[in-house]
Scaffold this motif. Structure first.
Motif, PDB file in Angstrom:
ATOM      1  N   MET A   1      27.041  64.430  70.649  1.00 40.94           N
ATOM      2  CA  MET A   1      26.374  64.926  69.451  1.00 40.94           C
ATOM      3  C   MET A   1      25.684  66.268  69.723  1.00 40.94           C
ATOM      4  O   MET A   1      25.724  67.181  68.917  1.00 40.94           O
ATOM      5  CB  MET A   1      25.320  63.893  69.030  1.00 40.94           C
ATOM      6  N   ARG A   2      25.091  66.348  70.935  1.00 40.11           N
ATOM      7  CA  ARG A   2      24.401  67.602  71.264  1.00 40.11           C
ATOM      8  C   ARG A   2      25.400  68.729  71.458  1.00 40.11           C
ATOM      9  O   ARG A   2      25.172  69.857  71.039  1.00 40.11           O
ATOM     10  CB  ARG A   2      23.575  67.422  72.543  1.00 40.11           C
ATOM     11  N   THR A   3      26.526  68.408  72.128  1.00 38.55           N
ATOM     12  CA  THR A   3      27.536  69.452  72.333  1.00 38.55           C
ATOM     13  C   THR A   3      28.105  69.906  71.001  1.00 38.55           C
ATOM     14  O   THR A   3      28.386  71.094  70.800  1.00 38.55           O
ATOM     15  CB  THR A   3      28.666  68.932  73.227  1.00 38.55           C
ATOM     16  N   LEU A   4      28.259  68.923  70.079  1.00 37.67           N
ATOM     17  CA  LEU A   4      28.783  69.269  68.752  1.00 37.67           C
ATOM     18  C   LEU A   4      27.839  70.257  68.057  1.00 37.67           C
ATOM     19  O   LEU A   4      28.271  71.273  67.501  1.00 37.67           O
ATOM     20  CB  LEU A   4      28.915  67.983  67.930  1.00 37.67           C
ATOM     21  N   GLY A   5      26.542  69.949  68.139  1.00 41.29           N
ATOM     22  CA  GLY A   5      25.559  70.855  67.531  1.00 41.29           C
ATOM     23  C   GLY A   5      25.585  72.213  68.185  1.00 41.29           C
ATOM     24  O   GLY A   5      25.504  73.254  67.518  1.00 41.29           O
ATOM     25  N   LEU A   6      25.735  72.202  69.521  1.00 41.50           N
ATOM     26  CA  LEU A   6      25.761  73.470  70.254  1.00 41.50           C
ATOM     27  C   LEU A   6      26.963  74.308  69.821  1.00 41.50           C
ATOM     28  O   LEU A   6      26.858  75.526  69.589  1.00 41.50           O
ATOM     29  CB  LEU A   6      25.830  73.170  71.747  1.00 41.50           C
ATOM     30  N   ILE A   7      28.132  73.628  69.688  1.00 39.38           N
ATOM     31  CA  ILE A   7      29.344  74.349  69.278  1.00 39.38           C
ATOM     32  C   ILE A   7      29.155  74.933  67.881  1.00 39.38           C
ATOM     33  O   ILE A   7      29.486  76.102  67.615  1.00 39.38           O
ATOM     34  CB  ILE A   7      30.559  73.394  69.311  1.00 39.38           C
ATOM     35  N   ALA A   8      28.582  74.122  66.977  1.00 35.91           N
ATOM     36  CA  ALA A   8      28.370  74.605  65.605  1.00 35.91           C
ATOM     37  C   ALA A   8      27.436  75.803  65.600  1.00 35.91           C
ATOM     38  O   ALA A   8      27.691  76.815  64.924  1.00 35.91           O
ATOM     39  CB  ALA A   8      27.792  73.478  64.752  1.00 35.91           C
ATOM     40  N   ALA A   9      26.363  75.707  66.423  1.00 30.57           N
ATOM     41  CA  ALA A   9      25.407  76.815  66.459  1.00 30.57           C
ATOM     42  C   ALA A   9      26.062  78.076  66.991  1.00 30.57           C
ATOM     43  O   ALA A   9      25.870  79.171  66.453  1.00 30.57           O
ATOM     44  CB  ALA A   9      24.211  76.432  67.332  1.00 30.57           C
ATOM     45  N   PHE A  10      26.896  77.904  68.035  1.00 30.34           N
ATOM     46  CA  PHE A  10      27.546  79.086  68.618  1.00 30.34           C
ATOM     47  C   PHE A  10      28.531  79.693  67.635  1.00 30.34           C
ATOM     48  O   PHE A  10      28.619  80.929  67.511  1.00 30.34           O
ATOM     49  CB  PHE A  10      28.263  78.695  69.917  1.00 30.34           C
ATOM     50  N   CYS A  11      29.298  78.812  66.914  1.00 31.16           N
ATOM     51  CA  CYS A  11      30.267  79.334  65.945  1.00 31.16           C
ATOM     52  C   CYS A  11      29.545  80.133  64.869  1.00 31.16           C
ATOM     53  O   CYS A  11      29.942  81.260  64.530  1.00 31.16           O
ATOM     54  CB  CYS A  11      31.040  78.179  65.308  1.00 31.16           C
ATOM     55  N   LEU A  12      28.475  79.548  64.338  1.00 30.47           N
ATOM     56  CA  LEU A  12      27.745  80.220  63.263  1.00 30.47           C
ATOM     57  C   LEU A  12      27.125  81.522  63.765  1.00 30.47           C
ATOM     58  O   LEU A  12      27.214  82.574  63.111  1.00 30.47           O
ATOM     59  CB  LEU A  12      26.649  79.292  62.734  1.00 30.47           C
ATOM     60  N   GLY A  13      26.546  81.449  64.973  1.00 30.41           N
ATOM     61  CA  GLY A  13      25.927  82.654  65.531  1.00 30.41           C
ATOM     62  C   GLY A  13      26.959  83.737  65.771  1.00 30.41           C
ATOM     63  O   GLY A  13      26.738  84.912  65.453  1.00 30.41           O
ATOM     64  N   GLY A  14      28.131  83.333  66.323  1.00 29.81           N
ATOM     65  CA  GLY A  14      29.178  84.321  66.553  1.00 29.81           C
ATOM     66  C   GLY A  14      29.671  84.938  65.271  1.00 29.81           C
ATOM     67  O   GLY A  14      29.919  86.154  65.186  1.00 29.81           O
ATOM     68  N   LEU A  15      29.762  84.086  64.221  1.00 30.80           N
ATOM     69  CA  LEU A  15      30.213  84.589  62.917  1.00 30.80           C
ATOM     70  C   LEU A  15      29.226  85.619  62.384  1.00 30.80           C
ATOM     71  O   LEU A  15      29.617  86.713  61.941  1.00 30.80           O
ATOM     72  CB  LEU A  15      30.325  83.417  61.956  1.00 30.80           C
ATOM     73  N   LEU A  16      27.923  85.273  62.470  1.00 29.05           N
ATOM     74  CA  LEU A  16      26.900  86.216  61.988  1.00 29.05           C
ATOM     75  C   LEU A  16      26.954  87.514  62.773  1.00 29.05           C
ATOM     76  O   LEU A  16      26.866  88.607  62.223  1.00 29.05           O
ATOM     77  CB  LEU A  16      25.508  85.587  62.110  1.00 29.05           C
ATOM     78  N   PHE A  17      27.133  87.369  64.101  1.00 28.07           N
ATOM     79  CA  PHE A  17      27.181  88.543  64.956  1.00 28.07           C
ATOM     80  C   PHE A  17      28.381  89.416  64.586  1.00 28.07           C
ATOM     81  O   PHE A  17      28.287  90.640  64.502  1.00 28.07           O
ATOM     82  CB  PHE A  17      27.280  88.079  66.408  1.00 28.07           C
TER      83      PHE A  17
END
Lengths: 276, 109
Positions: A1-17
């Motif tokens: 669950m934590r890795t899933l959240g981490l992946i989602a956060a990274f995807c969203l952050g990368g998209l924003l970047f």
């Protein structure tokens, strides 16, 4: 669950970047923001509202809706703090502490007992923090009126210099909080009760929204201060300037009262008996 | 006027630098408060005096009023800053923090 959240956060952050590369560069004169609305404000705000400070004109006049809801957000923050933290039933504290003023001896009264406070012989003190400090008390007593005066100046001078309702309200609230820190919570509550701080914070929002409604009743749009010209007895441009002042003072009242209200609830864990 | 303003501001920055180095280098809470309280007040007086002199380049009534306002900041800080230092120190004493003492040098055998 934590890795899933981490992946989602990274995807969203990368998209924003990734998207941020498409933004116009900072201060770009050809970007849409500085081609359409900004030039209008810069060129016309003085003749429209007779307010030299463009920021104030945009904040309280052109974008008055925004600021109205910002004030409502601050009010609801105070309200949320009240509902979350405030303890409604009266709890008897395990012990109350009193200081005999003439001798400086401290009494500890258990099981909800009380000593007479109004006679000027005893003074209730906090159990955790017992400042008996002449320097801090005198300095705060000296400084607080000047801070309040400066707060009123900031509110009233928002037309000409940086400032306005939010900043002045925060300074005013900070002055009251400084008084509360330098003396104690009960003495501050005697000066400005919780009820009056709650009423004042809603009054501030009411002044703002009421000004808008008054404009509506006078036959113009909501928060179109031109309609106030007939009531205030001035021309339409001056009416916009005066409308900004009315609205800013409403914001100032709301912000100051909400700050004090939040302080009351947070510093005493909702009991409003002993506090910082 | 400008030269003296620059001299004042540079002196003030010297005091600020000393204060920052003191906060970083001193060993404990109480001795760190010493540069934080004193050198910042002095540096502020110097820099603000420099700015007041700089606004007085063209000698007119608005410039004098601005310079007086700048000096009012100094008055406010000179009242409040020692009080704040006193309050922080008082809190440290009440919380039971003891002063720092030099560690005894170990004698090598």
């Amino acid at each position: 669950m934590r890795t899933l959240g981490l992946i989602a956060a990274f995807c969203l952050g990368g998209l924003l970047f990734f998207i941020s590369f498409d933004f116009p560069s900072w201060g770009d004169a050809l970007s849409p923001a500085s081609r359409h609305v900004s030039p209008y404000y810069i060129e016309h705000s003085l003749e429209d509202t007779s307010v030299p400070n463009i920021v104030t004109a945009v904040l309280a006049d052109y974008r008055g809706f925004d600021t109205l809801f910002e004030t409502a957000v601050i009010f609801s923050a105070g309200l949320a703090c009240f509902f979350l933290v405030r303890v409604s039933e009266r709890q008897v504290p395990a012990a109350r502490f009193y200081r005999h003023l003439a001798t400086g001896i401290t009494f500890r009264i258990e099981k909800g007992g009380r000593l007479p406070e109004g006679t000027g012989e005893f003074e209730r003190i906090d159990s955790l923090w017992v400042p008996y400090d002449v320097i801090i008390g005198m300095t705060c007593r000296l400084v607080v009126p000047f801070i309040q005066l400066f707060a009123l100046y900031v509110i009233a001078h928002g037309h000409h210099s940086p400032g306005g309702g939010f900043q002045g309200g925060v300074i005013f609230g900070a002055a009251i909080i400084l008084f509360a820190i330098s003396t104690n919570l009960r003495r501050t509550l005697k000066r400005m009760s919780e009820r009056s701080s709650a009423l004042l914070s809603s009054l501030g929002v009411l002044i703002y929204a009421g000004t808008g409604l008054l404009c509506l009743f006078m036959g113009a749009g909501f928060l179109n201060y031109r309609a106030l010209a007939a009531i205030l007895g001035v021309d339409q441009v001056a009416a916009r300037s005066d409308g900004i002042l009315i609205v800013e003072s409403g914001v100032g009242i709301a912000v100051a009262a909400v700050m004090v209200w939040i302080y009351y609830n947070l510093s005493s864990a909702g009991k409003q008996d002993e506090g910082l | 006027m400008t030269v003296s303003a620059v001299i004042f501001i540079v002196l003030g920055l010297f005091f600020f630098t000393g204060g920052s180095i003191g906060i970083l280098r001193f060993p404990d809470f109480y001795s760190r408060l010493h540069p934080a309280g004193k050198l910042d007040s002095m540096g502020l007086l110097m820099t603000m005096a420099g700015m007041a002199l700089y606004t007085l380049r063209d000698f007119s009534l608005p410039a004098i009023i601005t310079a007086l306002k700048i000096m009012l900041i100094v008055v406010l800080v000179f009242i409040t800053s020692p009080t704040a230092t006193h309050a922080i120190l008082d809190a440290g004493v009440r919380a039971g923090l003891g002063p720092w003492t030099a560690p005894e040098k170990k004698v090598k055998e």
